[in-house]
Scaffold this motif. Structure first.
Motif: not given
Length: 226
Positions: A172-176, A223-226
């Motif tokens: 969940v989340g595909y940022g840095a 999880l990689h979402a802020r």
């Protein structure tokens, strides 16, 4: 040009000094070491996640034009006491330790480093995943107690854990951070699925269109979402 390298016990002032000299050549650098992580950070005046060191910052910044820091509190009081300051460089993902409104009023530019710790966080994420799946802490216990795995239940099917290869892992989340985790997991042979409605273009893994679908199809979720 006078520069203050306000580091701590993690980002050492000497590392900041070397980086500054590498980029701009010889500069007059004054080093200040703040207490983190040996001393906790927290709110300082109107800023967040900073070392409680306004007085030390004001003294070190006397006559300086540039500040490079990780945890130094750049508050209204600090800015008011340092009229020569023109640039604040925060070597972390967000400038939460800087009063941005006060800096703007005084025409002090603020830079920061989004994704600075992305590689370290991604590596730690995969390491924790491996530790949980392969039951590494449980495997270490008999080695620590008796020096071998002889007779240990770690060899049984129920205790041996799962392999990352061919495992369905949802991000969940595909940022840095998330993009690096996906790249590493693909190298392990995991079946990577990604949900991030804000990212377009090519990704590592399979893009899914809803969070519900990701949750339904994944054996592991990170999880990689802020």
């Amino acid at each position: 040009m006078r520069v203050v390298a306000a580091g701590d016990h993690f980002v050492l002032p000497s590392l900041i000094t070397r980086a500054v000299e590498h980029e701009v050549g010889r500069a007059e650098v004054r080093e200040l070491r703040l207490g983190w992580p040996l001393e906790p950070f927290g709110p300082v005046a109107e800023v967040q996640e900073a070392s409680d060191a306004e007085d030390e910052m004001i003294e070190a910044l006397s006559g300086a034009q540039v500040l490079v820091t990780q945890m130094g509190p750049v508050t209204e009081r600090v800015l008011a006491a340092c009229p020569d300051l023109k640039l604040v460089v925060v070597c972390r993902g967000g400038p939460v330790n800087v009063n941005l409104d006060a800096a703007k009023r005084r025409d002090v530019r603020v830079c920061f480093a989004p994704g600075r710790n992305a590689a370290a966080t991604a590596e730690f994420t995969v390491a924790m995943m491996l530790a949980a799946l392969r039951r590494i802490p449980q495997a270490h216990d008999p080695l620590a107690r008796q020096g071998s795995w002889e007779g240990a239940t770690y060899y049984t099917y129920e205790q041996s854990g799962l392999e990352l290869e061919d495992l369905s892992v949802g991000l969940v989340g595909y940022g840095a951070v998330g993009s690096r985790v996906a790249r590493v997991l693909c190298a392990f042979g995991a079946r990577v699925m990604v949900y991030d409605p804000y990212v377009h273009g090519e990704i590592h893994g399979l893009r899914v269109t809803s969070l519900d679908e990701l949750l339904r199809r994944s054996q592991v979720i990170t999880l990689h979402a802020r």
